[in-house]
Write an enzyme that holds these catalytic residues in place. Structure first.
Site, PDB file in Angstrom:
ATOM      1  CD  GLU A 181      -3.109  -1.045   2.125  1.00 48.69           C
ATOM      2  OE1 GLU A 181      -3.050  -0.191   3.016  1.00 48.69           O
ATOM      3  OE2 GLU A 181      -4.072  -1.807   1.998  1.00 48.69           O
ATOM      4  CD  GLU A 224      -4.191  -5.858   3.379  1.00 48.90           C
ATOM      5  OE1 GLU A 224      -5.010  -5.018   3.833  1.00 48.90           O
ATOM      6  OE2 GLU A 224      -2.971  -5.763   3.522  1.00 48.90           O
TER       7      GLU A 224
HETATM    8  C1  FCB Z   1      -4.972  -2.146   5.139  1.00 47.53           C
HETATM    9  C2  FCB Z   1      -3.652  -2.600   5.722  1.00 47.53           C
HETATM   10  C3  FCB Z   1      -3.769  -3.717   6.715  1.00 47.53           C
HETATM   11  C4  FCB Z   1      -4.988  -3.568   7.598  1.00 47.53           C
HETATM   12  C5  FCB Z   1      -6.221  -3.318   6.766  1.00 47.53           C
HETATM   13  C6  FCB Z   1      -7.489  -3.218   7.548  1.00 47.53           C
HETATM   14  O1  FCB Z   1      -4.855  -0.811   4.743  1.00 47.53           O
HETATM   15  O2  FCB Z   1      -2.783  -3.026   4.702  1.00 47.53           O
HETATM   16  O3  FCB Z   1      -2.579  -3.780   7.439  1.00 47.53           O
HETATM   17  O4  FCB Z   1      -4.773  -2.597   8.533  1.00 47.53           O
HETATM   18  O5  FCB Z   1      -6.051  -2.159   6.013  1.00 47.53           O
END
Ligand code: FCB
Length: 457
Positions: free
Chosen positions: A171, A359
């Site tokens: 990210e 994610e």
């Molecule tokens: C993302 C992050 C992860 C977690 C999620 C909820 O931005 O990569 O570490 O905090 O959000």
């Protein structure tokens, strides 16, 4: 909610289902075996930065419970584990001596996954910059990119023969804008110029790390994990559409354009270029080397409208109203079509390689009642978003895998331990893990894979 077996039938047999975590959020053992502080250890100790001034000293105590947690992953039926490696364990001062004990931990982690038939997807950087590097300016200093390259090389030399995949960064948007412009994440800077410097250093560091991975471990597929914003204009008015385009350039283009096109976005540069650091000859070539894959982290859309007052800096947007009034406990709008929107938009704009959803998940804070955690809304969230991934596959997008965020409840950065994203509940007093209803559902789905049928229906 979808029946997990019916949903499974919509994915190719070799689709990878996994779970994800990050070092600082679960490991704890912050002083063990030569680890030194990261910028997050320092940030946690500053007043007013992290909920209740909580920290990562113990977290889920994963460092001391490695085998038990790997057994847990295995029991979830998944075939892959996405984790991050803590730079402050490997090269505790950022530069200087390598800490063998830190490498040993990840050796055990990778071997433990192998022994259990679980593929390893390592992330080299999930926000825990060695604190000592702040003395030189942290990510705002070009020298950090070279320190990072050496760290990447050190890790790949040791683990490269056994990793199934590696990502350079998790990210960039958070590393750059959230941490250096909005001040929400460590180091808590609120300055456009600092953020622009961090942007270029981090992009350069990504490219330098790709080189390091390819020279040390040419067989390990290398990628980058981006939390691309699913930008949705508040209306179809010309002004809002233009605002959407500017938002794209700022939130996504600052990272996608250099990596996938070898340039910074034009309007972005016109507006902010005078505050950007010097882009040296050859930088963009290093940054834009072809990747084997990319990762998308998606949670919620970004709805924007035009800011006619042009207050503040580019991209001059305002928040537009939500469409869905369903939101998770952290306040994020639930909107599964946003996932489809962002994938389609990015493949339209760029030549992208294979994609993993690295994610996706939801924050719901319900606890244990009669030995069970009934988190139906999380289950619904997964079910709806996975159905979108299946639609994307049907439409021909190269979606290769999906990692649930997260394996277990953990340290949710500025929100501390208050916000829970796990498929598995963690009692932070006892460290007891309890698989939630959503975790059981995900297990039923994931354990269908891999299977012989590699076709989608
Ligand atoms: C993302 C992050 C992860 C977690 C999620 C909820 O931005 O990569 O570490 O905090 O959000």
């Amino acid at each position: 909610m979808y029946d997990p077996k019916l949903l499974a039938a919509r994915f190719p047999g070799d689709f990878t289902f996994g779970v994800a975590t990050a070092a600082f959020q679960i490991e704890g053992a912050s002083r063990a075996d030569g680890r030194k502080p990261s910028i997050w250890d320092a940030f946690c100790n500053m007043p007013g930065r992290v909920y209740n001034r909580q920290n990562g000293d113990v977290a889920c105590d994963h460092y001391n419970r490695l085998d038990e947690d790997l057994d847990l992953i295995k029991s979830m039926g998944v075939k892959a584990y996405r984790f991050s490696i803590a730079w402050p364990r490997i090269i505790p001062d950022g530069t200087g001596p390598v800490n063998e004990a830190g490498l040993d931990f990840y050796d055990r982690l990778v071997d433990g996954c192998k022994a259990r038939g679980i593929k390893t997807f390592a992330t080299l950087y999930h926000w825990d910059l060695p604190l000592t590097l702040m003395g030189d300016g942290g990510w705002t200093a070009r020298s950090t990119a070279y320190a990072y390259q050496r760290y990447a090389q050190t890790v790949m030399r040791r683990l490269g023969d056994r990793l199934d995949s590696v990502a350079t960064f998790n990210e960039p948007w958070c590393i750059v804008w959230l941490s250096h412009l909005y001040g929400i994440h460590a180091p808590g800077e609120r300055n456009m110029q600092a953020a622009l410097y961090a942007m270029h250093t981090m992009n350069l560091a990504h490219g330098l790390a790709v080189e390091a991975v390819r020279s040390e471990a040419p067989n390990v597929p290398v990628g980058l994990v981006l939390n691309a914003m699913s930008v949705i204009p508040g209306s179809q008015s010309e002004a809002d559409l233009a605002a959407g385009e500017r938002a794209h350039q700022f939130h996504n283009g600052a990272f996608f354009d250099p990596v996938f096109k070898g340039e910074y976005p034009p309007e972005f540069v016109a507006a902010l270029g005078d505050r950007m650091p010097m882009v040296e000859d050859g930088d963009l070539k290093i940054i834009s080397q072809k990747l084997d894959w990319w990762g998308l982290n998606y949670y919620t859309p970004l709805r924007v409208g035009d800011d006619p007052a042009r207050s503040g800096d580019f991209p001059w947007t305002l928040e537009a109203p939500r469409v869905s009034d369903v939101k998770t406990d952290i306040g994020w709008e639930v909107y599964a079509p946003g996932l489809k929107n962002v994938v389609e938009d990015l493949y339209r704009r760029y030549e992208l390689p294979e994609c993993y959803i690295t994610e996706n998940g939801a924050c719901y804070n319900m606890g244990i009642v009669n030995a069970e955690v009934d988190d139906q809304p999380r289950l619904d969230y997964y079910s709806d978003h996975l159905a979108v991934v299946a639609d994307l596959i049907k439409d021909g997008y190269p979606m290769r895998g999906y990692f649930a965020w997260s394996l277990m409840d953990n340290f949710e950065w500025a929100e501390g331990y208050k916000m829970r994203f796990g498929l598995v509940h963690v009692d932070y007093e006892t460290q007891v893990r309890t698989v939630k209803k959503s975790g059981k559902w995900y297990r039923e789905l994931a354990s269908q894979f891999p299977k012989g049928n590699h076709k989608t229906t």
